[in-house]
Design a protein around this motif. Structure first.
Motif, short mmCIF file in Angstrom:
data_model
loop_
_atom_site.label_atom_id
_atom_site.label_comp_id
_atom_site.label_asym_id
_atom_site.label_seq_id
_atom_site.Cartn_x
_atom_site.Cartn_y
_atom_site.Cartn_z
N GLN A 194 0.85 -1.18 0.00
CA GLN A 194 0.00 0.00 0.00
C GLN A 194 0.89 1.23 0.00
O GLN A 194 1.98 1.21 0.58
N ILE A 195 0.46 2.28 -0.66
CA ILE A 195 1.12 3.57 -0.57
C ILE A 195 0.14 4.54 0.09
O ILE A 195 -0.96 4.76 -0.43
N LEU A 196 0.50 5.05 1.23
CA LEU A 196 -0.36 5.97 1.95
C LEU A 196 0.19 7.39 1.79
O LEU A 196 1.31 7.67 2.16
N GLY A 197 -0.63 8.27 1.23
CA GLY A 197 -0.24 9.67 1.09
C GLY A 197 -1.01 10.54 2.06
O GLY A 197 -1.64 10.04 3.01
N GLU A 198 -1.02 11.81 1.78
CA GLU A 198 -1.74 12.74 2.65
C GLU A 198 -3.25 12.58 2.49
O GLU A 198 -3.74 12.24 1.44
#
Length: 198
Positions: A194-198
């Motif tokens: 997973q890539i979690l951003g703002e």
């Protein structure tokens, strides 16, 4: 560090590299094993704790000490491998911390918490054993990491009276291409990441 390895290097370390199940005749010199460790020891561990301990088992007499602990599926290939590494860790690794991490009283972080010491030793010892596999590939060796052995038997035979504990085994040498299994599938990015951003 901004240098990106070329595709040949990436193939050697990851893409084309395979876990080996059979071995070609030949030796792995003690000098190569020392060179191997010089690479392994440079890999990061938490607080530079360096808990991994490696026993390089070579030759028929030494290999016979391993035989009773091996599962049937791992027996033939392990006895045939030029070297079998017992990848272990020192449960009291923290005794070396005054040398390895001298700018703080890191030893006390672990003497006060046996659970934290065991978790740290196992995690970082496993990391260092993984570094060994990559270091072996970078030096032109093949590796065959495996479980499938009786840990209490190995510990009794090789580590009696010490604070070392076995983790897993790694066969080293030059693999027999005819005995490599077909490449198994790997998870796609979306299934594993997973890539979690703002």
């Amino acid at each position: 560090m901004t240098h990106v390895l070329d595709q040949k290097a990436l193939d050697t370390l990851f893409v084309s590299a395979r876990s080996q199940n059979g071995w070609l005749p030949g030796d792995v010199s003690d000098e190569t094993l020392k060179e191997l460790y010089e690479l392994v020891k440079m890999g990061p561990t938490s607080a530079n704790c360096s808990p991994a301990r490696f026993v390089f088992v070579k030759g028929p007499q030494a290999k016979e000490k391993l035989r009773p602990a091996l599962s049937s599926g791992n027996l033939e290939k392990t006895m045939a491998a030029p070297v079998t590494v017992i990848a272990a860790y020192d449960a009291e690794f923290y005794e070396k911390l005054p040398q390895l991490f001298p700018h703080a009283d890191a030893r006390s972080w672990f003497t006060s918490s046996p659970a934290a010491a065991e978790e740290t030793a196992f995690r970082n010892g496993t990391l260092q054993a993984a570094y060994l596999i990559l270091a072996a590939r970078s030096l032109g060796l093949d590796a065959g990491p495996m479980s499938g052995f009786d840990k209490p038997k190995v510990d009794a035979e090789f580590f009696s009276g010490t604070t070392w504990k076995s983790n897993f085994l790694i066969n080293l040498g030059h693999g027999d291409p005819a005995k490599v299994f077909a490449r198994l599938p790997r998870l796609d990015f979306a299934d594993a990441c997973q890539i979690l951003g703002e």
